[in-house]
Write an enzyme that holds these catalytic residues in place. Sequence first.
Site, PDB file in Angstrom:
ATOM      1  N   HIS A  56       0.841  -1.199   0.000  1.00 35.93           N
ATOM      2  CA  HIS A  56       0.000   0.000   0.000  1.00 35.93           C
ATOM      3  C   HIS A  56       0.877   1.251   0.000  1.00 35.93           C
ATOM      4  CE1 HIS A  56      -3.724  -2.328   1.251  1.00 35.93           C
ATOM      5  NE2 HIS A  56      -2.747  -3.191   1.441  1.00 35.93           N
ATOM      6  N   ASP A 161      -6.104   5.224   1.521  1.00 34.82           N
ATOM      7  CA  ASP A 161      -6.386   3.799   1.433  1.00 34.82           C
ATOM      8  C   ASP A 161      -7.738   3.524   2.075  1.00 34.82           C
ATOM      9  OD1 ASP A 161      -6.101   0.823   2.362  1.00 34.82           O
ATOM     10  OD2 ASP A 161      -4.402   1.163   1.014  1.00 34.82           O
ATOM     11  N   GLN A 373      12.361  -4.818  -8.396  1.00 36.51           N
ATOM     12  CA  GLN A 373      11.459  -5.728  -9.110  1.00 36.51           C
ATOM     13  C   GLN A 373      10.967  -5.205 -10.455  1.00 36.51           C
ATOM     14  OE1 GLN A 373       8.737  -8.422  -6.985  1.00 36.51           O
ATOM     15  NE2 GLN A 373       7.058  -7.298  -7.950  1.00 36.51           N
ATOM     16  N   HIS A 388       3.103 -14.474  -5.628  1.00 32.69           N
ATOM     17  CA  HIS A 388       1.970 -14.643  -4.712  1.00 32.69           C
ATOM     18  C   HIS A 388       0.714 -13.953  -5.235  1.00 32.69           C
ATOM     19  CE1 HIS A 388       3.659 -10.740  -4.058  1.00 32.69           C
ATOM     20  NE2 HIS A 388       2.745 -10.389  -3.200  1.00 32.69           N
ATOM     21  N   TRP A 391      -1.459  -7.427  -5.879  1.00 39.64           N
ATOM     22  CA  TRP A 391      -1.763  -6.598  -7.044  1.00 39.64           C
ATOM     23  C   TRP A 391      -0.573  -5.762  -7.488  1.00 39.64           C
ATOM     24  CZ3 TRP A 391      -4.315  -7.131 -11.047  1.00 39.64           C
ATOM     25  CH2 TRP A 391      -4.649  -6.063 -11.895  1.00 39.64           C
ATOM     26  N   ASN A 392       0.249  -5.291  -6.531  1.00 45.38           N
ATOM     27  CA  ASN A 392       1.474  -4.585  -6.900  1.00 45.38           C
ATOM     28  C   ASN A 392       2.288  -5.393  -7.893  1.00 45.38           C
ATOM     29  OD1 ASN A 392       2.221  -2.037  -6.013  1.00 45.38           O
ATOM     30  ND2 ASN A 392       2.939  -2.726  -4.035  1.00 45.38           N
ATOM     31  N   SER A 393       2.576  -6.640  -7.524  1.00 47.79           N
ATOM     32  CA  SER A 393       3.398  -7.501  -8.375  1.00 47.79           C
ATOM     33  C   SER A 393       2.718  -7.795  -9.708  1.00 47.79           C
ATOM     34  CB  SER A 393       3.717  -8.806  -7.649  1.00 47.79           C
ATOM     35  OG  SER A 393       4.601  -8.579  -6.568  1.00 47.79           O
ATOM     36  N   ASP A 412      -6.466 -10.640  -1.161  1.00 45.41           N
ATOM     37  CA  ASP A 412      -7.000 -10.509  -2.518  1.00 45.41           C
ATOM     38  C   ASP A 412      -6.331 -11.458  -3.502  1.00 45.41           C
ATOM     39  OD1 ASP A 412      -4.611  -8.963  -2.118  1.00 45.41           O
ATOM     40  OD2 ASP A 412      -4.928  -8.033  -4.065  1.00 45.41           O
ATOM     41  N   GLN A 413      -5.287 -12.146  -3.070  1.00 42.36           N
ATOM     42  CA  GLN A 413      -4.443 -12.901  -3.999  1.00 42.36           C
ATOM     43  C   GLN A 413      -5.144 -14.059  -4.714  1.00 42.36           C
ATOM     44  OE1 GLN A 413      -1.002 -13.746  -1.528  1.00 42.36           O
ATOM     45  NE2 GLN A 413      -0.881 -11.579  -0.937  1.00 42.36           N
TER      46      GLN A 413
END
Length: 495
Positions: A56, A161, A373, A388, A391-393, A412-413
């Site tokens: 976040h 957030d 990354q 994993h 959402w970032n990834s 959320d994954q």
Amino acid sequence: MTQAQLGDHREDPTQVQHSGLSSPMWNDENLPNHEFITLKQDEVVIVMVPFPAQGHLNQLLQLSCLISSYGLPVYFVGSATHNRQARIRANALNPSDIAKVHFHDLPTPEFTSPPPDFNALSKFPSHLQPSWDACMLLREPIASFLRDISSKERRVIVVHDPLMSYNVQDTASLSNAESYIFRCISAFTSYTMICSSLKMSVQLEEELLIKLPALEGISTDEARDFSASHHPYMDIRSGDIHNTNKVIEGKFLDLLEQAETNQNKKQWAIGPILPTKLVHISNRNNTCLEWLNKQPPRSVLYISFGTTTSFSDREIKELAMGLEQSKQRFIWVLRDADRGDIFKGEIRKVELPKWFEERVKGVGLVVREWTPQPEILAHSSTGGFMSHCGWNSCIESITMGVPIAAWPMHSDQPMTSFLVTEALKIGLIVREWEKREQLVSASTIENVVRKLMTSKEGDVIRKRAEELGEAVRQSTEKGGASRAELDSFIAHITR
């Protein structure tokens, strides 16, 4: 976590060791179209209020840099500890862009910072709960800051957030302030969660619906109660901003809007908010990037499970064996989950099978420090990402056109992995959510890695991921869907 363990990061945001990236989209000569706001930039200020967890903090800092590129002043408001964390871990952002953001440090409330339980059956990071509970004490200092700044400016825009809604509720008492929720998860996940809470059916094709994972096991009762405590304060917002766009999730953005028809909130899908054109700085010195430079195109699998996942010794052994047996090139980021305060406490030294690193030398690289990354995913040698599915990834991988081996852990994954593998068809599942408490064997990992990296099916998936990535990057250019949404949001808040 000591300074040495964090690498060469510095406290001064202008001295942060970043991924060495810049975005032509943000260069002075090619800023977003902002002629209409130049006269108002001293009258409208934006206040970012992130939730204190890495995924976040990262997105709100990226958004801060993106909005400040329009010439608007942006304040990043959080506890001193978490503001420091956001700065030293900034990926894909230039130090000069971060230097334009005003970090307003609030006193850090006291909280316990226990280590993660790597042997727990549930991967949900319940050890972070004390830090989340402590952030509820920030309401008054945030309100005090907002009152002060609103007395000096024509309009104050609070972007926060969802899990900080309680803390920003005093925005409603200020006549010249308005608030917007920034959604750090996919539109698909938001949509399915709203359907669940309203007991509505999810609108999906029958063949997809039967594969939709259940929400059971994604969280803890304590975390659900924490989330519920913010719900009464979400209605004061004027709209929602999404870190996704119509190219990726047009259908689900529409469904989400339909599900929220009674709320009458404005929506902007402005993602991806990370820079989409990554320019390598010539003096960039990073072990991963130097290693990638020596590998063939699209040959390397990047493995990282984010900042909230811890593997048991047995799980690590199976993953190591699976990677070795696959005989595929890889970069494996082997780190334990974050503590609530990343600057305190000893870090677990994860043990690999004996002589593993010697046996895979030249084929695989194991790294234990913070990695750049986005730049790794953008590298021409990277051909896959075992993730994993935070959402970032995922948004980084989608933007860079890299297919995903999806291994969801919590929150959320599971829904994001479904979006990636079933709806977008740009990935393969490593482990079904329903089997989350079962050990994933080395042979399973080997088979998934081989399929993604060397099979015809993997090639089809990779081609689809590359095409989607190209479309996403184009959407951030002038005339693109994402750029139009961002321009629309800036025009709205500076009206």
